[in-house]
Each structure stands twice: as structure tokens, then as C-alpha cells.
Design a protein around this motif. Structure first.
Motif, PDB file in Angstrom:
ATOM      1  N   GLY A 111       0.952  -1.387  -0.135  1.00 16.80           N
ATOM      2  CA  GLY A 111      -0.073  -0.125   0.126  1.00 16.80           C
ATOM      3  C   GLY A 111       0.580   1.524   0.247  1.00 16.80           C
ATOM      4  N   ALA A 112       1.919   1.051   0.739  1.00 15.34           N
ATOM      5  CA  ALA A 112       2.674   2.588   0.874  1.00 15.34           C
ATOM      6  C   ALA A 112       3.851   2.474  -0.275  1.00 15.34           C
ATOM      7  N   THR A 113       3.587   1.753  -1.061  1.00 16.32           N
ATOM      8  CA  THR A 113       4.435   1.905  -2.491  1.00 16.32           C
ATOM      9  C   THR A 113       3.595   2.340  -3.460  1.00 16.32           C
ATOM     10  N   PHE A 114       2.771   1.985  -3.092  1.00 15.27           N
ATOM     11  CA  PHE A 114       1.550   2.323  -4.451  1.00 15.27           C
ATOM     12  C   PHE A 114       0.987   3.284  -4.184  1.00 15.27           C
ATOM     13  N   CYS A 115       0.969   3.715  -3.088  1.00 12.25           N
ATOM     14  CA  CYS A 115       1.041   5.195  -3.050  1.00 12.25           C
ATOM     15  C   CYS A 115       2.146   6.921  -2.736  1.00 12.25           C
ATOM     16  N   PHE A 116       3.274   5.918  -2.240  1.00 13.20           N
ATOM     17  CA  PHE A 116       4.169   6.719  -2.930  1.00 13.20           C
ATOM     18  C   PHE A 116       4.561   6.729  -4.415  1.00 13.20           C
ATOM     19  N   THR A 117       4.539   6.164  -5.202  1.00 14.98           N
ATOM     20  CA  THR A 117       5.204   5.926  -6.311  1.00 14.98           C
ATOM     21  C   THR A 117       3.947   7.097  -6.922  1.00 14.98           C
ATOM     22  N   LEU A 118       1.796   6.352  -6.888  1.00 16.04           N
ATOM     23  CA  LEU A 118       1.307   7.705  -7.366  1.00 16.04           C
ATOM     24  C   LEU A 118       2.040   9.081  -7.188  1.00 16.04           C
ATOM     25  N   GLY A 119       1.897   8.848  -5.707  1.00 11.52           N
ATOM     26  CA  GLY A 119       2.155  10.700  -6.062  1.00 11.52           C
ATOM     27  C   GLY A 119       3.341  11.421  -6.053  1.00 11.52           C
ATOM     28  N   LEU A 120       4.897  10.010  -6.044  1.00 11.27           N
ATOM     29  CA  LEU A 120       5.872  11.146  -6.952  1.00 11.27           C
ATOM     30  C   LEU A 120       5.993  11.231  -8.868  1.00 11.27           C
ATOM     31  N   LEU A 130       0.696   5.399 -16.639  1.00 10.58           N
ATOM     32  CA  LEU A 130       2.168   5.076 -17.220  1.00 10.58           C
ATOM     33  C   LEU A 130       2.267   4.824 -15.130  1.00 10.58           C
ATOM     34  N   ALA A 131       1.706   6.216 -14.472  1.00 12.53           N
ATOM     35  CA  ALA A 131       2.449   5.692 -13.914  1.00 12.53           C
ATOM     36  C   ALA A 131       2.089   4.724 -12.656  1.00 12.53           C
ATOM     37  N   GLU A 132       0.526   4.333 -12.712  1.00 15.19           N
ATOM     38  CA  GLU A 132      -0.521   3.593 -12.391  1.00 15.19           C
ATOM     39  C   GLU A 132       0.241   1.106 -12.201  1.00 15.19           C
ATOM     40  N   LEU A 133       0.670   1.630 -14.032  1.00 15.09           N
ATOM     41  CA  LEU A 133       1.146   0.657 -14.056  1.00 15.09           C
ATOM     42  C   LEU A 133       2.378   0.277 -13.687  1.00 15.09           C
ATOM     43  N   ILE A 134       3.430   1.313 -13.272  1.00 11.01           N
ATOM     44  CA  ILE A 134       4.441   1.621 -12.689  1.00 11.01           C
ATOM     45  C   ILE A 134       4.465   1.082 -11.346  1.00 11.01           C
ATOM     46  N   ALA A 135       2.886   1.736 -11.094  1.00 10.14           N
ATOM     47  CA  ALA A 135       2.625   1.815  -9.236  1.00 10.14           C
ATOM     48  C   ALA A 135       2.601  -0.286  -9.124  1.00 10.14           C
ATOM     49  N   ALA A 136       2.037  -0.143  -9.484  1.00  6.37           N
ATOM     50  CA  ALA A 136       1.793  -1.505 -10.114  1.00  6.37           C
ATOM     51  C   ALA A 136       1.875  -3.180 -10.135  1.00  6.37           C
ATOM     52  N   GLY A 137       2.942  -2.362 -11.071  1.00  7.85           N
ATOM     53  CA  GLY A 137       4.240  -3.640 -11.342  1.00  7.85           C
ATOM     54  C   GLY A 137       5.251  -4.283 -10.269  1.00  7.85           C
ATOM     55  N   THR A 138       5.296  -2.266  -9.378  1.00  8.16           N
ATOM     56  CA  THR A 138       7.277  -2.575  -8.117  1.00  8.16           C
ATOM     57  C   THR A 138       5.953  -2.572  -7.122  1.00  8.16           C
ATOM     58  N   SER A 139       4.870  -2.850  -6.321  1.00 10.75           N
ATOM     59  CA  SER A 139       4.018  -3.390  -5.092  1.00 10.75           C
ATOM     60  C   SER A 139       3.200  -4.202  -5.077  1.00 10.75           C
ATOM     61  N   ARG A 228       1.712 -10.940  -2.092  1.00 11.68           N
ATOM     62  CA  ARG A 228       1.490  -9.766  -2.394  1.00 11.68           C
ATOM     63  C   ARG A 228       0.586 -10.485  -4.006  1.00 11.68           C
ATOM     64  N   VAL A 229       0.398 -11.389  -4.406  1.00 16.02           N
ATOM     65  CA  VAL A 229      -0.059 -11.891  -5.623  1.00 16.02           C
ATOM     66  C   VAL A 229      -1.839 -12.023  -5.179  1.00 16.02           C
ATOM     67  N   ALA A 230      -2.158 -12.203  -3.993  1.00 15.20           N
ATOM     68  CA  ALA A 230      -3.248 -12.280  -3.406  1.00 15.20           C
ATOM     69  C   ALA A 230      -3.879 -11.282  -3.138  1.00 15.20           C
ATOM     70  N   LEU A 231      -3.318 -10.206  -2.585  1.00 17.11           N
ATOM     71  CA  LEU A 231      -3.462  -8.573  -2.879  1.00 17.11           C
ATOM     72  C   LEU A 231      -3.634  -7.246  -3.765  1.00 17.11           C
ATOM     73  N   LEU A 232      -3.650  -8.583  -5.635  1.00 14.68           N
ATOM     74  CA  LEU A 232      -4.051  -7.772  -6.334  1.00 14.68           C
ATOM     75  C   LEU A 232      -5.057  -7.554  -6.651  1.00 14.68           C
ATOM     76  N   ALA A 233      -5.996  -9.093  -6.289  1.00 21.26           N
ATOM     77  CA  ALA A 233      -7.786  -8.497  -6.730  1.00 21.26           C
ATOM     78  C   ALA A 233      -8.410  -7.220  -6.231  1.00 21.26           C
ATOM     79  N   PRO A 234      -8.383  -7.031  -4.775  1.00 20.79           N
ATOM     80  CA  PRO A 234      -8.826  -5.958  -3.973  1.00 20.79           C
ATOM     81  C   PRO A 234      -7.683  -4.150  -4.589  1.00 20.79           C
ATOM     82  N   MET A 235      -6.262  -4.367  -5.050  1.00 20.51           N
ATOM     83  CA  MET A 235      -6.266  -3.438  -5.560  1.00 20.51           C
ATOM     84  C   MET A 235      -6.739  -2.914  -6.481  1.00 20.51           C
ATOM     85  N   VAL A 236      -6.781  -3.988  -7.989  1.00 20.81           N
ATOM     86  CA  VAL A 236      -7.636  -3.706  -9.363  1.00 20.81           C
ATOM     87  C   VAL A 236      -8.852  -3.524  -8.952  1.00 20.81           C
TER      88      VAL A 236
END
Length: 338
Positions: A111-120, A130-139, A228-236
Motif C-alpha cells: 500500500g505504501a509503495t503504491f501510494c508513494f509511486t502515484l504521488g511521486l 503509466l504511473a499506475e502501471l509502474i506502481a502496480a508492477g513494483t508493489s 502479494r499476489v493475493a492482494l492483486l484482487a482488492p487493489m485492482v
């Protein structure tokens, strides 16, 4: 676009137009599996190599017009089905191996990485999709998460390819560098496995780093990664809801809800209740990886290098910053909570 069905011609005949594109994407994916057998390339997943081979093919040879319908099918329907099958690689009981503390570390880091990446990304001026894709791939989980997130983001193929390439680059650096840092950081096998699983991008990279450090580290890192893979569902799903609200506010058409993610959750539940035979599970795992590779090959076949180059270096800087953040943040949580 597929040609219209002529009067008196069966509708099913028109559907055969998907096959040239499907066959081409499958050949590209199969070549990626073969290339992976070459010395030094085994560290890369076939999904990543499929993207690269697809990009090289379309930019050197070109894309036949009759393949476009099939390639579009691979990019959407086939990829989403493959993501549903990912659920067979996870059970609820597996998460018990890292405990509630481990799950909390994984979730907080994600969660922190996703929010950090979108903010930055906003500060750097990186285009939101593109920022959302990088955030998802990294986090979350590398290329698979990028594909799933793009179901609601609807970014261009070049953005997907850029995100996959950048996440692969830094995930590979992490896979090679983490075991070298472990001794300096004083991590035991449990903490190292949790760190690798909570912060390295691709599943193959996590396994490579974990088992390089030790068998227990390999097992723990794999389970943490599956969390982390399990958290893919709620994130998407959350991204889909946000996108829908944004479209409603702008009075534009609603984006499609990622229903395939609910199917992924159902498969995880089924896999937790019903014991799938080991032979069948191995076959499903291979089929899932191959279908993901075919879908990403299709994306590579639609990608033009000139358009990737036009994105500039700011998205790469964003991916680097996200990589450093998730590595440091997850390690800090392990130190404080472990």
C-alpha cells in the motif's frame, strides 16, 4: 478490425480471423521459452522475454494486417483468463507460514509503495496511466499486476511495455543484489525471505533471490510473494471503483469493472478447499505461465520503440524510486515488527 460478416456467411466463420494473431503470439511466446534456456537468460521469466521478442519482431519485420484481431484477443481475453488461473498457485493456509505479522508487512509495503509511486509520479510529471502501471508492477507482482491493472487503466501498449521493462530491470537488480546485502544487514533466513518476498517484483526473481540465500529463505520468500499476489484482487477492484467514480464525475462512459478479478478470488477459495492433484497443478502452472507469455507477446507485437523512447527518462526515474522505496520500507518494517 475484422472484416464484416457477409450476408449468408455463418458468423462462426468470421471468428477464425483471430487465429493468425493467436498463432503468431504463441510462436513468439514459445521462442521466449526457448531463449530462456540459453546461458545467463534463465534468470528472466518467459513473460519478460516474450515482450522483448515481440517488440523486436514487430519493429524489424512488421505486423501482418490479418493478425490484429487475434492479437487483440490475446491481450484481453486470454490474459484475463490466465490471471484467473493464477489463483491455483495460492491457498489461504499458505499465508500462515509467514504469520499475521508477515502478512501485515507485505500489505503495508504494498500500500505504501503504491501510494508513494502515484504521488511521486505526479511530482515528476509522469502520465497517470503509466504511473499506475509502474506502481502496480513494483508493489504487487511485476508483469502480471501490470496486465491486471491495465484492465481498468486502459493505457497504451507502449506504456505497458515501458512499465514491464522498467520493473524487470530493477527486479533483476534486486534478485542479484539482495543476497549480497544480506550478510551486511545481518538478516537470518526467515527475515531475508520475508524481505525478498515483500519487495522484489517478479515471482521468478523472488524465487531466484530466496533460494540463492538458503532453502528456508526460498520457501518464506515464495509464500510472502504469493501473499502479494493475493492482494492483486482488492487493489485492482479499488482502482476500478476509483476509475468508475472519476468517469461518472466527468459524465463520461464508465470503464469496465474487472470482473475477472472476482473469478481469481473464487479460484483461490476453491484451491483452498479442494486439493488439486500435483500433476494437474503443475500443468495448470505451466499453462498459466504460457498464456501470460502469449498475452505479453501480443503486447510486444503492438509496441513501437519510437513511442517508448518518446516517454523519456522520467518514468524510469519513477520506477527506480519506487524500487528503492519498497526495498527500504519493507526492510524497516521487518526490523521494527519482526
Amino acid at each position: 478490425m475484422a472484416p464484416p460478416v457477409k450476408r449468408g456467411e455463418p458468423a462462426a466463420a468470421n471468428k477464425t480471423t483471430i487465429w493468425p494473431g493467436v498463432v503468431l503470439a504463441a510462436i513468439v511466446a514459445a521462442s521466449a521459452f526457448s531463449i530462456r534456456e540459453l546461458p545467463g537468460l534463465g534468470i528472466f521469466s518467459p513473460m519478460i522475454l516474450a515482450v522483448i521478442v515481440g517488440i523486436v519482431f514487430t519493429n524489424l519485420v512488421g505486423l501482418p494486417a490479418n493478425t490484429r484481431t487475434g492479437i487483440a484477443f490475446c491481450q484481453r481475453s486470454l490474459l484475463r483468463f490466465a490471471i484467473v488461473l493464477l489463483g491455483f498457485q495460492l491457498t489461504v493456509t499458505q499465508l500462515g507460514a509467514i504469520g499475521l505479522t508477515g502478512v501485515a508487512i507485505v500489505a503495508l509495503s504494498l500500500g505504501a509503495t503504491f501510494c508513494f509511486t502515484l504521488g511521486l509520479g505526479r511530482l515528476l510529471g509522469v502520465e497517470r496511466k503509466l504511473a499506475e502501471l509502474i506502481a502496480a508492477g513494483t508493489s504487487i507482482c511485476g508483469a502480471s499486476a501490470i496486465v491486471a491493472t491495465n484492465a481498468v487503466t486502459n493505457a497504451g501498449d507502449e506504456d505497458v511495455a515501458y512499465a514491464v521493462a522498467s520493473v524487470t530491470l530493477f527486479g533483476t537488480i534486486a534478485m542479484l543484489g539482495y543476497p549480497l546485502l544480506a550478510a551486511t544487514l545481518g538478516l537470518d533466513q526467515h527475515d531475508f525471505g520475508l524481505w525478498a518476498g515483500a519487495s522484489i517484483h517478479e515471482i521468478a526473481q523472488v524465487i531466484g533471490a530466496g533460494f540463492q540465500f538458503g532453502p528456508q529463505a526460498g520457501e518464506i520468500s515464495t509464500i510472502a510473494k504469493l501473499a502479494r499476489v493475493a492482494l492483486l484482487a482488492p487493489m485492482v477492484i479499488a482502482l476500478g471503483i476509483m476509475a468508475m467514480r472519476g468517469r461518472v464525475a466527468e459524465k463520461t462512459s464508465k470503464p469496465p469493472m474487472p470482473w475477472f478479478v472476482f473469478a481469481f478470488v473464487a479460484v483461490v477459495a476453491l484451491n483452498s478447499i479442494v486439493e488439486v492433484p500435483a500433476e494437474a497443478k503443475s500443468l495448470i502452472v505451466f499453462a498459466t505461465t504460457f498464456m501470460l507469455s502469449v498475452g505479453l507477446a501480443a503486447m510486444g507485437l503492438q509496441t513501437h520503440i519510437g513511442k517508448i523512447r518518446s516517454r523519456g527518462l522520467r518514468p524510469l526515474l519513477l520506477a527506480l524510486s519506487a524500487f528503492v522505496f519498497i526495498a527500504c520500507f519493507s526492510l524497516l518494517l521487518i526490523t521494527l515488527m519482526g
